[in-house]
Motif scaffolding. Sequence first.
Motif, mmCIF file in Angstrom:
data_model
loop_
_atom_site.group_PDB
_atom_site.id
_atom_site.type_symbol
_atom_site.label_atom_id
_atom_site.label_comp_id
_atom_site.label_asym_id
_atom_site.label_seq_id
_atom_site.Cartn_x
_atom_site.Cartn_y
_atom_site.Cartn_z
ATOM 1 N N VAL A 32 0.837 -1.195 0.000
ATOM 2 C CA VAL A 32 0.000 0.000 0.000
ATOM 3 C C VAL A 32 0.879 1.255 0.000
ATOM 4 C CG1 VAL A 32 -1.680 1.343 1.351
ATOM 5 C CG2 VAL A 32 -1.882 -1.153 1.221
ATOM 6 N N SER A 33 0.502 2.219 -0.854
ATOM 7 C CA SER A 33 1.136 3.542 -0.839
ATOM 8 C C SER A 33 0.056 4.590 -1.076
ATOM 9 C CB SER A 33 2.236 3.642 -1.902
ATOM 10 O OG SER A 33 1.695 3.544 -3.199
ATOM 11 N N ALA A 34 0.394 5.846 -0.852
ATOM 12 C CA ALA A 34 -0.533 6.979 -1.039
ATOM 13 C C ALA A 34 -1.867 6.739 -0.330
ATOM 14 C CB ALA A 34 -0.742 7.274 -2.526
ATOM 15 N N PHE A 35 -1.805 6.181 0.876
ATOM 16 C CA PHE A 35 -3.012 5.880 1.647
ATOM 17 C C PHE A 35 -3.757 7.164 1.989
ATOM 18 C CE2 PHE A 35 -5.198 5.202 5.704
ATOM 19 C CZ PHE A 35 -6.025 4.148 5.354
ATOM 20 N N ALA A 67 -2.620 0.769 5.880
ATOM 21 C CA ALA A 67 -1.647 1.853 6.043
ATOM 22 C C ALA A 67 -0.563 1.703 4.983
ATOM 23 C CB ALA A 67 -1.022 1.798 7.435
ATOM 24 N N ASN A 68 0.136 2.778 4.714
ATOM 25 C CA ASN A 68 1.271 2.706 3.803
ATOM 26 C C ASN A 68 2.251 1.650 4.285
ATOM 27 O OD1 ASN A 68 0.440 4.755 2.018
ATOM 28 N ND2 ASN A 68 1.254 6.331 3.360
ATOM 29 N N GLY A 69 2.776 0.883 3.356
ATOM 30 C CA GLY A 69 3.760 -0.134 3.681
ATOM 31 C C GLY A 69 3.195 -1.507 3.976
ATOM 32 N N ARG A 70 1.884 -1.626 4.120
ATOM 33 C CA ARG A 70 1.275 -2.940 4.395
ATOM 34 C C ARG A 70 1.223 -3.783 3.122
ATOM 35 N NH1 ARG A 70 -1.386 -4.107 9.299
ATOM 36 N NH2 ARG A 70 -1.024 -6.180 8.437
ATOM 37 N N GLN A 71 1.585 -5.041 3.245
ATOM 38 C CA GLN A 71 1.530 -5.998 2.136
ATOM 39 C C GLN A 71 0.128 -6.603 2.115
ATOM 40 O OE1 GLN A 71 4.263 -6.789 0.107
ATOM 41 N NE2 GLN A 71 3.027 -8.169 -1.125
ATOM 42 N N GLU A 93 -1.336 -9.710 4.089
ATOM 43 C CA GLU A 93 -0.403 -10.794 3.843
ATOM 44 C C GLU A 93 0.775 -10.833 4.793
ATOM 45 O OE1 GLU A 93 0.392 -10.453 -0.417
ATOM 46 O OE2 GLU A 93 -1.231 -11.869 -0.756
ATOM 47 N N ASP A 94 0.933 -9.841 5.650
ATOM 48 C CA ASP A 94 2.077 -9.890 6.571
ATOM 49 C C ASP A 94 1.646 -9.987 8.000
ATOM 50 O OD1 ASP A 94 1.047 -7.290 6.373
ATOM 51 O OD2 ASP A 94 2.970 -6.358 6.725
#
Length: 94
Positions: A32-35, A67-71, A93-94
């Motif tokens: 995820v980016s640009a949340f 959130a940004n950074g979540r897989q 996924e993480d």
Amino acid sequence: GSAVNGVVVATRVSIETEQDREVRGFELHGVVSAFDAVGKTFLLRGVTVSFAGSNLEFIRGVVTNLANGRQIEVKGVRSPDGTTLIATRIRFED
């Protein structure tokens, strides 16, 4: 099919129409980016994803885990104008 000497030999071929893909939907995996919590959107592999739908299912998490950074893995359908993927399922996924 199978690969023979570096060449794929098809045993079955199917052709999909645009309508077939729309009915089945799309699937993306990524980070995820640009949340945007207010607009209920984020980017995933350069695709704008909306998580504003009422039929959205979460697996292994909840909306507040986005959130940004979540897989994640997202399944969804294209918006009528084709610019956004409307999420129907988000799996953490993480």
